[in-house]
Design an enzyme around this catalytic site. Structure first.
Site, short mmCIF file in Angstrom:
data_model
loop_
_atom_site.label_atom_id
_atom_site.label_comp_id
_atom_site.label_asym_id
_atom_site.label_seq_id
_atom_site.Cartn_x
_atom_site.Cartn_y
_atom_site.Cartn_z
N CYS A 48 0.80 -1.22 0.00
CA CYS A 48 0.00 0.00 0.00
C CYS A 48 0.83 1.28 0.00
O CYS A 48 0.30 2.35 -0.30
CB CYS A 48 -0.94 0.01 1.20
SG CYS A 48 -1.91 -1.50 1.36
N HIS A 101 -2.88 8.30 5.66
CA HIS A 101 -3.07 7.03 4.96
C HIS A 101 -4.49 6.53 5.23
O HIS A 101 -5.21 6.19 4.31
CB HIS A 101 -2.05 6.02 5.47
CG HIS A 101 -2.08 4.71 4.77
ND1 HIS A 101 -1.72 4.57 3.44
CD2 HIS A 101 -2.42 3.46 5.19
CE1 HIS A 101 -1.84 3.30 3.08
NE2 HIS A 101 -2.27 2.61 4.12
N HIS A 135 -9.58 2.44 -1.17
CA HIS A 135 -8.14 2.23 -1.08
C HIS A 135 -7.63 1.62 -2.38
O HIS A 135 -7.95 0.48 -2.71
CB HIS A 135 -7.84 1.31 0.11
CG HIS A 135 -6.39 1.16 0.42
ND1 HIS A 135 -5.42 2.01 -0.08
CD2 HIS A 135 -5.73 0.24 1.19
CE1 HIS A 135 -4.24 1.64 0.37
NE2 HIS A 135 -4.40 0.57 1.13
#
Length: 522
Positions: free
Chosen positions: A169, A301, A339
């Site tokens: 990620c 994030h 995401h």
């Protein structure tokens, strides 16, 4: 302590000079901006990527037109393009757009030490093409993740470092860090960072759900007490980094970037580390000598997971908020689009650059009440931006974490340069705008964009730089004359031409014109 590493001349600073991308239900940055301002949830339930027989949430963020590609423009045979991973097809397209956005003709990059760093974790089409393709061997080139950066370098003819970075990620953020270091060290002159994520296969979605990171209702609710995980999302995005002295456009300055690794954790490899995230932030701001009070905003994030959000908020609180005397503004673009995993860092950068360009920080949606663990929000040291908020300039921190323990942080500074006279020209001179494109419509869109703007000499100069040399594969050319005393609604022309550039010669005999039109001979 004085740190000469950061005391560089303004011309040596590393800046973002171009950006392009495709986001869920947003074909470009302009549509993305409108959706963020409108607090739009960009998810799709009826995406058609797979049927709904699997026991899992099916909402994803879906980009449009992944099946379309102009292979001829990129000199790729149709047989190869047909089995090429759609990520590389779209990364080629948006690389071209990002370079053009910076005012650079792709020909200018041939033979330059421009690095290409892709940030991709997986290709969900690779297995299918390997098994089903009738063209033996081609999928190894057309779908291989390790070759995606090389495909871009090959097309542009650039000779800087060219490879993929995969830290899950945090991949695109870590790629920014690597590019920053390469330019700073003098190993390359500029860098293209290209990242993509496409949710194409139900088995991948199924595995993520049973790993426990996807929300049960398919919504992404960062910081909120009802957040149970994230929604997966597509994204294809590219940014272009240069030294300020070489740029024709500057969106923001990349002040500093840094990564670290969690190492061993008793909770397991996929769990975040409060200690290591805090260490990263402590060391980062000490190194670049930026005080916590100087931060205008932090793009977190923040995926909405039960494990991730509390650790991130606590690390920000302990490393930064304890040293501030005003609340730190915090937000997460994942509330809008979910995401996009390896590409998520470029979504964060896109949101921040839009805030700098428009003067407004777009809101985080789906946030109503913070989780009980998020004491910094409850007690007011951190404020979640839930309404369009005025951007006051300055520094922005961007957090990114990989679920294997690769942490990254970058710091951007907004460009303080203001347009003179509110972008209006300070003269009445007519200006010629000559552009080219793949289609007549493409040329018309560019000219209409110029026509609908206030006359901006800097923007017209940018177009001149791009089209000063031919762009191969652009058969349509057009021009217009714009200026305060000329009707630019009528003086324009677009045509298809096999135009070959020839030198222009002028004859001055000293005796006047010898024949009609002699001063137009070419």
């Amino acid at each position: 302590m004085n740190r000469p590493y950061f005391n560089v001349d303004a011309e040596e600073e590393i800046v973002i000079s171009g950006i392009a991308g495709r986001f869920p239900n947003s074909d470009n940055l302009k549509e993305f901006q409108e959706n963020l301002f409108n607090k739009t949830d960009l998810a799709s339930s009826d995406h058609g990527r797979w049927n709904k027989t699997y026991n899992m949430p099916h909402r994803i963020g879906k980009v449009n037109n992944i099946e379309k590609f102009d292979s001829e423009f990129f000199n790729i045979p149709a047989t190869e393009a047909h089995i090429m991973c759609p990520m590389i097809r779209m990364l080629l397209e948006h690389t071209y757009e990002a370079i053009i956005d910076a005012g650079v003709n792709p020909k200018e990059l041939q033979g330059t030490r421009t690095s290409v760093l892709t940030a991709i974790s997986m290709s969900e089409t690779q297995g299918d093409f390997f098994l089903k393709s009738q063209f033996a061997g081609l999928p190894m080139i057309a779908c291989n993740t390790s070759l995606m950066a090389n495909q871009i370098s090959y097309w542009l003819g650039v000779i800087g470092q060219s490879h993929n970075i995969d830290t899950a990620c945090s991949s695109s953020n870590v790629a920014i860090v690597k590019a920053y270091e390469l330019i700073r060290s003098g190993e390359c002159d500029a860098a293209i960072i290209a990242s993509a994520n496409l949710c194409l296969h139900p088995y991948v979605q199924f595995q993520f759900y049973h790993l426990g990171v996807l929300s049960s209702d398919g919504y992404c609710k960062p910081f909120d007490e009802k957040g149970t995980g994230y929604m997966r999302s597509d994204t294809v995005a590219v940014v272009y980094l240069q030294k300020a002295k070489n740029t024709r456009r500057i969106y923001a300055t990349l002040v500093h970037s840094k990564t670290n690794c969690d190492g061993f954790k008793e909770e397991g490899i996929t769990f975040p580390s409060l200690e290591k995230q805090k260490i990263l932030l402590d060391e980062f701001y000490e190194e670049c000598e930026i005080m916590p009070n100087e931060l205008s905003y932090m793009e977190a994030h923040a995926t909405g997971t039960l494990a991730g959000d509390p650790v991130e908020v606590m690390s920000i609180d302990q490393a930064l908020c304890a040293k501030r005397n005003t609340p730190l503004l915090l937000g997460s673009v994942k509330s809008n689009l979910g995401h996009s995993e390896a590409a998520s860092g470029l979504c964060q950068i896109a949101k921040v650059l839009l805030a700098m360009e428009t003067g407004i920080i777009t809101p985080t949606i789906h946030f109503k009440r913070p989780r009980k663990e998020l004491t910094a929000i409850i007690e007011g040291r951190i404020k979640i931006v839930t309404e369009p908020t005025e951007w006051e300039g300055g520094y922005v921190g961007i957090n990114s974490f990989g679920f294997g323990g690769a942490n990254g942080h970058i710091l951007l500074k907004s460009n303080p340069k203001q347009k003179i006279n509110n972008r209006a020209s300070n003269d009445d001179l007519p200006r010629l705008v000559a552009v080219s494109g793949r289609t007549e419509e493409a040329v018309k869109i560019i000219l209409d964009d110029v026509r609908n703007r206030p006359i901006d000499a800097e923007f017209i100069s940018l177009l001149h730089h791009i089209h000063n040399n031919d762009i191969e594969g652009h058969p349509y050319r057009g021009y217009m004359i714009t200026g305060s005393k000329i009707s630019h609604n009528t003086i324009n022309k677009i045509e298809h031409t096999s135009y070959v550039r020839r030198p222009i010669c002028f004859i001055f005999s000293g005796l006047g014109t010898q024949w009609f039109g002699m001063n137009w001979i070419s």
